[in-house]
Design an enzyme around this catalytic site. Structure first.
Site, PDB file in Angstrom:
ATOM      1  N   ASP A 102      -7.619  -3.422  13.430  1.00 17.54           N
ATOM      2  CA  ASP A 102      -6.382  -3.474  12.653  1.00 17.54           C
ATOM      3  C   ASP A 102      -5.695  -4.833  12.762  1.00 17.54           C
ATOM      4  O   ASP A 102      -4.501  -4.960  12.514  1.00 17.54           O
ATOM      5  CB  ASP A 102      -5.431  -2.355  13.103  1.00 17.54           C
ATOM      6  CG  ASP A 102      -4.287  -2.123  12.114  1.00 17.54           C
ATOM      7  OD1 ASP A 102      -4.493  -2.380  10.930  1.00 17.54           O
ATOM      8  OD2 ASP A 102      -3.206  -1.687  12.541  1.00 17.54           O
ATOM      9  N   ASP A 140     -11.716  -0.198   8.237  1.00 18.18           N
ATOM     10  CA  ASP A 140     -11.044  -1.491   7.980  1.00 18.18           C
ATOM     11  C   ASP A 140     -11.702  -2.679   8.679  1.00 18.18           C
ATOM     12  O   ASP A 140     -11.219  -3.806   8.558  1.00 18.18           O
ATOM     13  CB  ASP A 140      -9.559  -1.441   8.370  1.00 18.18           C
ATOM     14  CG  ASP A 140      -8.733  -0.569   7.448  1.00 18.18           C
ATOM     15  OD1 ASP A 140      -9.248  -0.162   6.391  1.00 18.18           O
ATOM     16  OD2 ASP A 140      -7.571  -0.272   7.786  1.00 18.18           O
ATOM     17  N   ASP A 290       0.955   7.347   9.137  1.00 18.27           N
ATOM     18  CA  ASP A 290       0.407   6.005   9.005  1.00 18.27           C
ATOM     19  C   ASP A 290       1.073   4.996   9.923  1.00 18.27           C
ATOM     20  O   ASP A 290       0.530   3.931  10.165  1.00 18.27           O
ATOM     21  CB  ASP A 290       0.544   5.510   7.557  1.00 18.27           C
ATOM     22  CG  ASP A 290      -0.425   6.192   6.618  1.00 18.27           C
ATOM     23  OD1 ASP A 290      -1.534   6.510   7.052  1.00 18.27           O
ATOM     24  OD2 ASP A 290      -0.065   6.415   5.450  1.00 18.27           O
TER      25      ASP A 290
END
Length: 453
Positions: A102, A140, A290
């Site tokens: 992230d 990601d 989130d």
């Protein structure tokens, strides 16, 4: 495609039956100790419980392996896979351990370095057994590379390639999928290039839409374009899995914590009716935050209820409901799905006491490198809720802003005003929210002030 469908004002939720599939067949495993199942069991009198139980807790979802612990990696995998094997169902395991995951944002964590990452993967792989398992490898990790230099990108790609081969060697029946972001992030050609660099030739394909709410049709079109690009590189036979956990409503900004126009999408199935698509999965568990309003990965019943409200019930062929165990294993947080972010600041923000009344305060923390910096700005409400904010940042001479996230900006140098976006304007009394920006030049010396609107 034969389907049972129902529509709401916000979106459509489909359940597929009697259709041809990709390369996977069989029912998906429903974890009886997931956060949503445990919440339903603990709150039978809650007015939202029936909807959440019938439309979310009843469905198979991914188990996230996100807490880095080399010593328990094998046993945690073996316990989960063993339970799925006993139920004669296919488990979905989301591996979220890559170093600097992230880009140091709200879901920062993972392995301290890539050598330890490979050790964790090796131990984890030994717990996968020899039956079919679905591995969602590092959400990601390939779509979000903005915080890495070229050497770090190459090292990450090699690490994912090695991890793929390690998993496939330990369990030849493992189905491994690599990160393709989503259809409104990187182009199909760029995505294919990143997949090739990360060893997609050793994997079964790629996954998309864990980090967004794009429609299934948009993701399928994107997947076909990625497959076409891979074919042009001489890499054939790759397939897609699509996360449909939250894409039954409107698309748009990345954060779902404040949005009421989202709905769950297709119920999870391996019966896709599309030879390019192996499964529709719920990788991101519906109802888990989130990170922009609630703690990332925490189960929030209001989010779950909003996603499920007004959506048709699942088909009668859904996996059976099983009671939760008397003691549940700890859960691990899924990704927060933010837009591209940057490494965490090397110095903490200064301590700023919350303002009184309806005001707000802002503090800036910087991460500096030669020629550039990133800034993380914390906005804190006073003793009353605020419904919007404007932060004025005064930058040193010669500094220019090159990118922002979680805010809208007016200007790029000198005095820059940042205003909230739709999901982070409301801040509770004494609570905080964050935004950030990246720039060139000298960051130290930047000051910030806040005004509530």
């Amino acid at each position: 495609m034969a389907a049972v469908a129902g529509a709401t004002a916000a979106g459509v939720c489909l359940a597929v039956s009697g259709a041809s599939a990709g390369t996977i067949s069989g029912s998906l495993y429903r974890d009886p100790s997931s956060a949503v199942v445990r919440w339903v069991a603990a709150n039978p009198g809650d007015s939202r419980a029936a909807v959440i139980r019938d439309k979310i807790a009843s469905q198979p979802q991914a188990r996230w392996f996100a807490n880095f612990n080399i010593s328990t990696a094998q046993s945690e995998a073996a316990s989960y896979v063993g339970a799925a094997n006993a139920a004669q169902q296919i488990p979905v395991l989301s591996v979220y351990q890559i170093t600097n995951r992230d880009c140091g944002g709200a879901s920062a964590g993972g392995a301290p370095d890539l050598n330890q990452y490979q050790t964790w993967v090796s131990n984890f792989s030994r717990g996968l057994g020899n039956q079919t398992v679905i591995i969602i490898l590092e959400t990601d990790s390939l779509a979000l590379l903005t915080c890495l230099n070229s050497n770090e990108i190459n090292a990450r790609s090699q690490a994912i390639s090695t991890a793929t081969r390690t998993i496939k060697s330990a369990n030849p029946n493992a189905k491994v999928y690599l990160d393709a972001g989503h259809s409104t992030w990187n182009s199909a050609g760029e995505t294919a290039n990143r997949l090739r660099a990360a060893g997609v030739q050793y994997a079964d394909g790629f996954f998309s839409n864990v980090s967004n709410y794009n429609s299934t049709s948009s993701e399928a079109n994107f997947g076909r374009a990625v497959i076409s690009s891979l074919n042009g590189m001489g890499i054939s036979g790759k397939r897609q899995v699509i996360d449909t956990s939250r894409n039954g409503g409107a698309s748009g900004d990345w954060c779902g914590d404040d949005n009421t126009d989202r709905r769950i999408g297709m119920y999870p199935t391996t019966n896709t009716g599309d030879s390019n698509i192996d499964a529709y999965l719920w990788v991101k568990p519906p109802g888990e935050a989130d990170g922009c309003r609630y703690t990332a990965g925490s189960f929030q019943p209001d989010l779950a209820y909003s996603l499920a409200n007004g959506v048709p019930n699942p088909p009668t062929t859904a996996p059976p409901t099983t009671p939760p165990p008397t003691s549940a294993p700890p859960t691990t947080p899924p990704p927060t799905t933010p837009p591209p972010t940057t490494p965490p600041p090397t110095t903490p923000p200064p301590t700023t006491p919350p303002p009184t009344g309806n005001g707000c305060a802002a503090s800036v923390a910087l991460n500096q490198w030669s020629g550039g910096f990133t800034a993380s700005v914390t906005v804190t409400a006073g003793s009353a809720d605020i419904n919007g904010w404007t932060v004025t940042v005064t930058l040193p001479s010669g500094t220019a802003v090159t990118g922002i996230w979680n805010a809208q900006a007016s200007g790029t140098s000198g005095t820059v005003r940042y205003t909230n976006v739709s999901y982070n304007g409301r801040v509770g009394a004494g609570q905080s929210t964050n935004f950030g920006f990246q720039g060139t030049g000298t960051g130290p010396g930047a000051t910030a002030s806040c005004a509530a609107s």
